[in-house]
Design a protein around this motif. Structure first.
Motif, PDB file in Angstrom:
ATOM      1  N   LEU A  16       1.216 106.819  29.628  1.00  0.00           N
ATOM      2  CA  LEU A  16      -0.128 107.279  29.493  1.00  0.00           C
ATOM      3  C   LEU A  16       0.017 108.263  28.111  1.00  0.00           C
ATOM      4  O   LEU A  16      -1.015 108.219  27.358  1.00  0.00           O
ATOM      5  N   LYS A  17       0.927 109.157  27.988  1.00  0.00           N
ATOM      6  CA  LYS A  17       1.029 110.102  26.946  1.00  0.00           C
ATOM      7  C   LYS A  17       1.134 109.381  25.597  1.00  0.00           C
ATOM      8  O   LYS A  17       0.643 109.642  24.835  1.00  0.00           O
ATOM      9  N   VAL A  18       2.227 108.381  25.662  1.00  0.00           N
ATOM     10  CA  VAL A  18       2.550 107.639  24.536  1.00  0.00           C
ATOM     11  C   VAL A  18       1.131 106.837  23.942  1.00  0.00           C
ATOM     12  O   VAL A  18       0.613 106.793  22.904  1.00  0.00           O
ATOM     13  N   VAL A  19       0.543 106.264  24.981  1.00  0.00           N
ATOM     14  CA  VAL A  19      -0.681 105.364  24.604  1.00  0.00           C
ATOM     15  C   VAL A  19      -1.919 106.498  24.264  1.00  0.00           C
ATOM     16  O   VAL A  19      -2.836 106.095  23.472  1.00  0.00           O
ATOM     17  N   SER A  20      -1.891 107.578  24.692  1.00  0.00           N
ATOM     18  CA  SER A  20      -2.971 108.610  24.493  1.00  0.00           C
ATOM     19  C   SER A  20      -2.778 108.985  22.863  1.00  0.00           C
ATOM     20  O   SER A  20      -3.772 109.514  22.185  1.00  0.00           O
ATOM     21  N   GLN A  21      -1.827 108.921  22.321  1.00  0.00           N
ATOM     22  CA  GLN A  21      -1.722 109.414  20.823  1.00  0.00           C
ATOM     23  C   GLN A  21      -1.905 108.537  19.940  1.00  0.00           C
ATOM     24  O   GLN A  21      -2.221 108.799  18.606  1.00  0.00           O
ATOM     25  N   GLN A  22      -2.066 107.101  20.134  1.00  0.00           N
ATOM     26  CA  GLN A  22      -2.398 105.977  19.192  1.00  0.00           C
ATOM     27  C   GLN A  22      -2.559 104.697  20.051  1.00  0.00           C
ATOM     28  O   GLN A  22      -1.668 104.553  20.809  1.00  0.00           O
ATOM     29  N   GLU A  23      -3.363 103.767  19.273  1.00  0.00           N
ATOM     30  CA  GLU A  23      -3.394 102.507  20.130  1.00  0.00           C
ATOM     31  C   GLU A  23      -2.051 101.747  19.849  1.00  0.00           C
ATOM     32  O   GLU A  23      -1.632 101.807  18.816  1.00  0.00           O
ATOM     33  N   THR A  24      -1.611 101.284  20.656  1.00  0.00           N
ATOM     34  CA  THR A  24      -0.252 100.735  20.410  1.00  0.00           C
ATOM     35  C   THR A  24       0.174  99.647  21.513  1.00  0.00           C
ATOM     36  O   THR A  24      -0.629  99.018  22.145  1.00  0.00           O
ATOM     37  N   TYR A  25       1.299  99.006  21.208  1.00  0.00           N
ATOM     38  CA  TYR A  25       1.839  97.598  21.987  1.00  0.00           C
ATOM     39  C   TYR A  25       3.136  97.893  22.659  1.00  0.00           C
ATOM     40  O   TYR A  25       3.696  98.849  22.646  1.00  0.00           O
ATOM     41  N   GLY A  26       3.473  97.030  23.462  1.00  0.00           N
ATOM     42  CA  GLY A  26       4.452  97.222  24.406  1.00  0.00           C
ATOM     43  C   GLY A  26       5.832  97.677  23.717  1.00  0.00           C
ATOM     44  O   GLY A  26       6.474  98.497  24.163  1.00  0.00           O
ATOM     45  N   TYR A  27       6.209  96.937  22.958  1.00  0.00           N
ATOM     46  CA  TYR A  27       7.642  97.059  22.026  1.00  0.00           C
ATOM     47  C   TYR A  27       7.562  98.290  21.588  1.00  0.00           C
ATOM     48  O   TYR A  27       8.633  99.173  21.529  1.00  0.00           O
ATOM     49  N   GLN A  28       6.387  98.781  21.054  1.00  0.00           N
ATOM     50  CA  GLN A  28       6.245 100.030  20.451  1.00  0.00           C
ATOM     51  C   GLN A  28       6.300 101.329  21.356  1.00  0.00           C
ATOM     52  O   GLN A  28       6.852 102.263  21.188  1.00  0.00           O
ATOM     53  N   ILE A  29       5.863 101.012  22.534  1.00  0.00           N
ATOM     54  CA  ILE A  29       5.866 101.920  23.592  1.00  0.00           C
ATOM     55  C   ILE A  29       7.315 102.234  24.031  1.00  0.00           C
ATOM     56  O   ILE A  29       7.853 103.476  24.213  1.00  0.00           O
ATOM     57  N   VAL A  30       7.993 100.916  24.008  1.00  0.00           N
ATOM     58  CA  VAL A  30       9.517 101.181  24.519  1.00  0.00           C
ATOM     59  C   VAL A  30      10.167 102.215  23.322  1.00  0.00           C
ATOM     60  O   VAL A  30      11.035 102.836  23.696  1.00  0.00           O
ATOM     61  N   GLN A  31      10.133 101.596  22.212  1.00  0.00           N
ATOM     62  CA  GLN A  31      10.534 102.482  21.003  1.00  0.00           C
ATOM     63  C   GLN A  31      10.203 104.031  20.959  1.00  0.00           C
ATOM     64  O   GLN A  31      11.399 104.764  20.914  1.00  0.00           O
ATOM     65  N   GLU A  32       9.182 104.285  21.183  1.00  0.00           N
ATOM     66  CA  GLU A  32       8.914 105.650  21.166  1.00  0.00           C
ATOM     67  C   GLU A  32       9.325 106.397  22.730  1.00  0.00           C
ATOM     68  O   GLU A  32       9.844 107.457  22.347  1.00  0.00           O
ATOM     69  N   LEU A  33       9.468 105.740  23.608  1.00  0.00           N
ATOM     70  CA  LEU A  33      10.174 106.511  24.520  1.00  0.00           C
ATOM     71  C   LEU A  33      11.556 106.509  24.462  1.00  0.00           C
ATOM     72  O   LEU A  33      12.020 107.634  24.902  1.00  0.00           O
ATOM     73  N   LYS A  34      12.284 105.676  23.663  1.00  0.00           N
ATOM     74  CA  LYS A  34      13.643 105.809  23.312  1.00  0.00           C
ATOM     75  C   LYS A  34      13.906 106.868  22.503  1.00  0.00           C
ATOM     76  O   LYS A  34      14.841 107.583  22.647  1.00  0.00           O
ATOM     77  N   ASN A  35      13.068 106.999  21.725  1.00  0.00           N
ATOM     78  CA  ASN A  35      13.027 108.335  20.774  1.00  0.00           C
ATOM     79  C   ASN A  35      13.160 109.577  21.255  1.00  0.00           C
ATOM     80  O   ASN A  35      13.434 110.387  20.842  1.00  0.00           O
ATOM     81  N   TYR A  36      12.359 109.490  22.470  1.00  0.00           N
ATOM     82  CA  TYR A  36      12.523 110.727  23.044  1.00  0.00           C
ATOM     83  C   TYR A  36      13.385 110.970  24.331  1.00  0.00           C
ATOM     84  O   TYR A  36      13.465 111.892  25.326  1.00  0.00           O
ATOM     85  N   GLY A  37      14.313 109.965  24.113  1.00  0.00           N
ATOM     86  CA  GLY A  37      15.569 110.060  25.087  1.00  0.00           C
ATOM     87  C   GLY A  37      15.569 109.108  26.290  1.00  0.00           C
ATOM     88  O   GLY A  37      16.414 109.256  27.270  1.00  0.00           O
ATOM     89  N   PHE A  38      14.561 108.277  26.429  1.00  0.00           N
ATOM     90  CA  PHE A  38      14.396 107.435  27.689  1.00  0.00           C
ATOM     91  C   PHE A  38      15.069 106.246  27.215  1.00  0.00           C
ATOM     92  O   PHE A  38      14.607 105.069  27.133  1.00  0.00           O
ATOM     93  N   ILE A  39      16.553 106.202  27.017  1.00  0.00           N
ATOM     94  CA  ILE A  39      17.441 105.263  26.652  1.00  0.00           C
ATOM     95  C   ILE A  39      17.577 103.871  27.600  1.00  0.00           C
ATOM     96  O   ILE A  39      17.375 102.862  26.686  1.00  0.00           O
ATOM     97  N   GLU A  40      17.468 104.202  28.557  1.00  0.00           N
ATOM     98  CA  GLU A  40      17.406 102.741  29.555  1.00  0.00           C
ATOM     99  C   GLU A  40      16.371 102.077  29.616  1.00  0.00           C
ATOM    100  O   GLU A  40      16.229 100.975  30.401  1.00  0.00           O
TER     101      GLU A  40
END
Length: 112
Positions: A16-40
Motif C-alpha cells: 500500500l505504501k508503494v502504491v500510495s507514492q505513485q500509480e504503478t504496476y506489479g513488476y515495478q512494485i516488486v522492484q521497489e520492494l527489492k530496492n528497500y531490502g525485500f530481496i525474496e
C-alpha cells in the motif's frame, strides 16, 4: 533473509505504501520492494496480494497499453486504502517501539 511468516504480516502495508507514492504496476512494485531490502519478493507473491487489496477496495486498477507487450495493469490507492495505510503506519510504529525496547534490554541468563 526475512522469514516468510514474518513478512506476511507486513507485506500488505508495504505494498500500500508503494502504491500510495505513485500509480504503478506489479513488476515495478516488486522492484521497489527489492530496492528497500525485500530481496525474496517475487511477482507470484505480489499479484495475489494486489487482487486481495483490490477486492477489499484499498486499491483500484486500470489497464494501460504498453509499447513492448500486452496491456499493463496499473494500481493506485483509494481513500479507504489511504486510511488503512495510515493505520498500518501507526500500528507499525507501536510494534517497532515495543520490539526495540525488548531487544535493547540486553542479554539475560541462559539456561544451562
Amino acid at each position: 533473509m526475512i522469514p516468510s511468516q514474518m513478512l506476511k504480516g507486513v507485506l500488505e502495508g508495504c505494498v500500500l505504501k508503494v502504491v500510495s507514492q505513485q500509480e504503478t504496476y506489479g513488476y515495478q512494485i516488486v522492484q521497489e520492494l527489492k530496492n528497500y531490502g525485500f530481496i525474496e519478493i517475487v511477482e507470484g507473491t505480489i499479484y495475489p496480494l494486489l487482487l486481495r487489496l483490490e477486492n477489499k477496495g484499498f486499491i483500484i486498477s486500470r489497464l494501460v497499453d504498453s509499447d513492448i507487450g500486452p496491456k499493463r495493469k496499473y494500481y493506485c490507492i483509494t481513500p479507504v486504502g489511504a486510511e488503512i495505510l495510515e493505520e498500518f503506519e501507526e500500528n507499525w510504529k507501536e510494534l517497532e517501539e515495543a520490539v526495540n525496547a525488548l531487544l535493547n534490554r540486553g542479554k539475560g541468563n541462559e539456561c544451562r
